[in-house]
Structure formats: structure tokens, C-alpha cells
Design a protein around this motif. Sequence first.
Motif, PDB file in Angstrom:
ATOM      1  N   SER A 241      54.910   2.285 -38.573  1.00 60.84           N
ATOM      2  CA  SER A 241      54.070   3.846 -39.114  1.00 60.84           C
ATOM      3  C   SER A 241      55.041   4.801 -38.400  1.00 60.84           C
ATOM      4  N   THR A 242      56.187   4.918 -38.680  1.00 65.32           N
ATOM      5  CA  THR A 242      57.010   6.165 -38.392  1.00 65.32           C
ATOM      6  C   THR A 242      56.648   7.433 -39.195  1.00 65.32           C
ATOM      7  N   LEU A 243      56.140   8.517 -38.791  1.00 66.44           N
ATOM      8  CA  LEU A 243      55.697   9.677 -39.605  1.00 66.44           C
ATOM      9  C   LEU A 243      56.645  10.439 -39.618  1.00 66.44           C
ATOM     10  N   SER A 244      57.071  10.990 -38.334  1.00 69.65           N
ATOM     11  CA  SER A 244      58.436  11.985 -38.485  1.00 69.65           C
ATOM     12  C   SER A 244      59.344  11.622 -37.746  1.00 69.65           C
ATOM     13  N   VAL A 245      60.669  12.238 -38.109  1.00 68.32           N
ATOM     14  CA  VAL A 245      61.804  11.857 -37.290  1.00 68.32           C
ATOM     15  C   VAL A 245      62.575  13.418 -36.949  1.00 68.32           C
ATOM     16  N   ALA A 246      63.288  13.311 -35.963  1.00 67.36           N
ATOM     17  CA  ALA A 246      64.251  14.356 -35.501  1.00 67.36           C
ATOM     18  C   ALA A 246      65.600  13.753 -35.054  1.00 67.36           C
ATOM     19  N   LEU A 247      66.466  14.669 -34.879  1.00 71.40           N
ATOM     20  CA  LEU A 247      67.741  14.526 -34.553  1.00 71.40           C
ATOM     21  C   LEU A 247      68.263  15.618 -33.473  1.00 71.40           C
ATOM     22  N   GLY A 248      68.783  15.332 -32.190  1.00 70.18           N
ATOM     23  CA  GLY A 248      69.205  16.361 -31.313  1.00 70.18           C
ATOM     24  C   GLY A 248      69.927  15.605 -30.097  1.00 70.18           C
ATOM     25  N   ASP A 249      71.085  16.420 -29.570  1.00 72.95           N
ATOM     26  CA  ASP A 249      71.781  15.908 -28.767  1.00 72.95           C
ATOM     27  C   ASP A 249      71.245  15.890 -27.270  1.00 72.95           C
ATOM     28  N   LEU A 250      70.347  15.080 -27.063  1.00 73.54           N
ATOM     29  CA  LEU A 250      69.252  14.998 -25.714  1.00 73.54           C
ATOM     30  C   LEU A 250      70.117  15.114 -24.545  1.00 73.54           C
TER      31      LEU A 250
ATOM     32  N   PRO B 182      68.431  10.136 -31.931  1.00 73.48           N
ATOM     33  CA  PRO B 182      67.105   9.971 -32.881  1.00 73.48           C
ATOM     34  C   PRO B 182      65.870  10.083 -31.915  1.00 73.48           C
ATOM     35  N   ALA B 183      64.891  10.714 -32.505  1.00 75.02           N
ATOM     36  CA  ALA B 183      63.682  10.841 -31.976  1.00 75.02           C
ATOM     37  C   ALA B 183      62.305  10.494 -33.055  1.00 75.02           C
ATOM     38  N   SER B 184      61.424  10.202 -32.774  1.00 68.23           N
ATOM     39  CA  SER B 184      60.296   9.863 -33.810  1.00 68.23           C
ATOM     40  C   SER B 184      58.899  10.076 -33.314  1.00 68.23           C
ATOM     41  N   ALA B 185      57.867  10.362 -34.216  1.00 68.61           N
ATOM     42  CA  ALA B 185      56.626  10.125 -33.858  1.00 68.61           C
ATOM     43  C   ALA B 185      55.925   9.311 -34.852  1.00 68.61           C
TER      44      ALA B 185
ATOM     45  N   ALA C 210      61.713   9.512 -27.845  1.00 74.44           N
ATOM     46  CA  ALA C 210      63.309   9.935 -27.619  1.00 74.44           C
ATOM     47  C   ALA C 210      64.369   9.163 -27.969  1.00 74.44           C
ATOM     48  N   ASN C 211      64.042   7.707 -27.707  1.00 74.33           N
ATOM     49  CA  ASN C 211      64.846   6.601 -28.104  1.00 74.33           C
ATOM     50  C   ASN C 211      63.986   5.471 -28.804  1.00 74.33           C
ATOM     51  N   PRO C 212      63.893   5.626 -29.965  1.00 73.09           N
ATOM     52  CA  PRO C 212      62.935   4.877 -30.744  1.00 73.09           C
ATOM     53  C   PRO C 212      63.115   3.319 -30.529  1.00 73.09           C
TER      54      PRO C 212
END
Length: 468
Positions: A207-216, A224-227, A241-243
Motif C-alpha cells: 500500500s505505497t501511497l507516496s514516493v520521493a527521491l533524494g540523495d540521502l 528512494p523513500a516512501s510512505a 528511507a530505504n523501502p
Amino acid sequence: MRRWGAAAFVAASLVGGVLLPAVPAAAVHGGVPGDFNGDGYRDAVLPAPGANVSGNEAAGAVVVLYGSASGLSTSRRRTITQNTAGVPGVSEAYDRFGAATATADLNRDGYADLVVGSPYEDTPKGTDSGAVTVLWGSRSGLTSGTDLPSPSGSTLHYGEDMAALSLGAGARTRVAVAGPDASVYFSGPFSRKGTFGSAVSNDNTASTLSVALGDLNGDGVPDPASATDRMSGLSGGDVYANPAYGNELTGNGLVVASGDINGDGYADLVAGDPDEPGKAGVDGASGGRVLVWYGSATGIRTDAAPAQITQNTAGVPGASEKGDDFGGSLTVADLNRDGLADIVVGSPYEDLARSRAGQVTVVPGRRSGALGTGSYSFSQDTAGVPGAAETDDFFGTTVSVGDIDKDGRPELFVGAAGENGSTGAVWVFPGGASRPTAAGSRVITANAVGLTQHSGTLLGGEGLLWVI
């Protein structure tokens, strides 16, 4: 949990301890401006997932307004649907083309490309399986497209949220796609022929609802990151932060974004958690909250305690009130040009002179100390802002940032899906000396860009309104 127009929706179901979103699902992020025709000016993206096309209800459209030294003109526009020549597929009822969008130069040719989700597209994989299309930039703008297929044999609402980020050639360019059954992460090199380097499907964070990308972690590769959608009994869903199963961060949220908020060279992860607390004193904050995890050379630890921002935080305008949904939309960008990313937070259910009129708050980045100082907000009741706060406008449904007149001062874009009988509208706040200003702000309505249906156009996007 609330549902906007809940009588029209199917009840959510519980799968593996995670609540799947009701239908229609969310499409979280607003359209980010990009220079699609290479003239040096970024072009604004106005998604309209509820637009009727050739008699097909809610087939969906995307309106591109071309940037220039004098800003945006509604007469300099291109409306793209699945009936547009060069775009894969055909406009069909309830495809919701444009429900989610993301912008990046995927093939590194100097033209920004636009990634468009149609999460209710019927495909050979099933009803409402969803589709993702890349519209390729060129000297003539967005004139052709190719599909970005999920490696999964069976998908559902594929493309309900997306992120794209290009930090360099090959695997340094990535696209992330959310869906209830799995999130998919594509790596470059990408080409106009529709090829890409690799695709990895992550189906163990349901049930991934939101995703993001950033050089963490500062290695030059987008992380990748997700909620997820809501977890049973808690506010928000799990944030990663690391799905991967077991990598849940401390804290909850429904929408994620990334940017370097403290200027240390590492992207930070931000999550909006607009829900009321599921367990008082355990999770969430009344009125909603935003959580920030700071990146480092080792990325973000799963046990790292996030910083919390609410409307009760010192320096943040307003006050936390039940049902505000502070954190209901989110983006991260440097609005004051100090080298630090700022957090733009929508509260689409904020009560002002009218119920659920909506508000947007900007929290400036800081090199040290607690976030909140210098925050400011906009609503339709702010002096100089066109229109007036009305019940169920949901100002702040979506937020995005981009410099469309090349003056070095980024504009702030705010969507209000409920405006004018849910035809929607987008406000453009011009960049000022130190921040966007209400003076000179303008509103772009669906009718002004040629979308003339009387309701349900959702210009600017639907954000999380179907969920919160």
C-alpha cells in the motif's frame, strides 16, 4: 479517517495490517515546472485528472503553460490527453490521466520530461491496473510519449504517485512510482524509445501511497523513500528511507518529499502526517504535523528520532486545531535562495472565515536550531491574494515550486481542488526579494485554460483529498 464526498467511494479494505486507499486513491504531489521546450524558461504543469475528454468523463488531461520573461499566459498553453497525437493509449472514462506527475530530464538531452500517471487505466493486466507515461521534451515541447511499464504481472492503481530526479547519467537518474500492490524504482539510462536501465519492484511494503527521491547519503545517486497508506490504529502510514520490510522509520506519514534543509550536502527526508493521533501521546499530533529526518554519510538510521513541526511550533503561524490536516500536502524547495531547502506545507482542511477553506505554510530551512523561525503562510484571505476563502475550497490541496520567468526567484504554486464546484484552480505566487509574495499573485481557473465542464475537473490535482 475522513473521506471527501465519502458516499461516492468504496470502503477501504485491510491487507496485511495496512489499509488500502478507498477508490479513487490519492495522487499526492503537484506538478513541478520544467523547461520542456529548452527556451530557458520553466513551464508550469497544471494537471486536471477529472477533465472530460471527447465525452469521456474524468479521462484526464494535463495543461502546460509556457514560461517567459513576463511569466505565464493562459493563451500560451498546450493541453495534453491520451487522445493527443504521439501519446500512448486512448482517453477513456475515469482513466484520470494526470492524477500524478513528476518532472526531470530523464534522457539527459537538455529538455525536461514529464512523467504522467493514469492510475485507473484499464490494461491487459486488469481493470484499474494503471499506467505511467513519459512525455518527452523537445524544441517543440512535449510532443511524443512512451510507456514506463511495471515489471509486475498484476498491478493496481499503478502511477498513483511518482517522483523523478536526475543527478547524472545512468543510474544517477531515477523514477519512482507508487501503487497499492508495489512501488517500482526505475534507473537510467532512459531513452525516447522507451528503454531504461533497470526496474525493481518492491512488493514487501504494501500500500505505497507516496514516493520521493533524494540523495540521502551524498553518493550522487537518488535514494528512494516512501510512505504507505494508514497502518491500523496509528496516524498515517509507515515511512521508509530505504523501502524494505523492517526498515520503517520512527514516525508516521502519508506523503514524503526530500531536500537539503540544513545545507550539509545531504538531502533530508520530510513526511506530512496530517491525521489526528491514533493513540494520544504515542503518534501523530492534533491538527497534523510534519516530521524531518536529516540525511548523513550513512543515510538515515531507522531508529533516528525525527524533528516535529506543528502549527503550535514556535514561529509557525496559526495554531494546531483538530482537523486542520497540516501536512496534507508537501514539497521541499529553496524559496528564499539561501542555499537551504524550505518546507512547503498544505493544510487543505484549515478553517478560516469558512470551514475547510485551506492554507499553505512555508517553514524556512535552517543550518542549526529548531525549525519554525521565520515561517509564513498564505490563504485566500491573505491581502493581495485573488478570491476569497470559501467552504470546501481546500486551498493547499497540492503545492509545487519553480522559477518560470528566469529571474532567479522561484514561484510558489498552490492548488485548490474544491474551488468553483471542484473544477479546481491554481494560484501562482511570484518570487520576491526574500520569498514569494501575495502582491502580484494570480489565480488560474479551469475555464481560463479551456476546461469548461461545470464540476469535477480538479485543476491542480486531487492530492490527498481522497484519503484525508
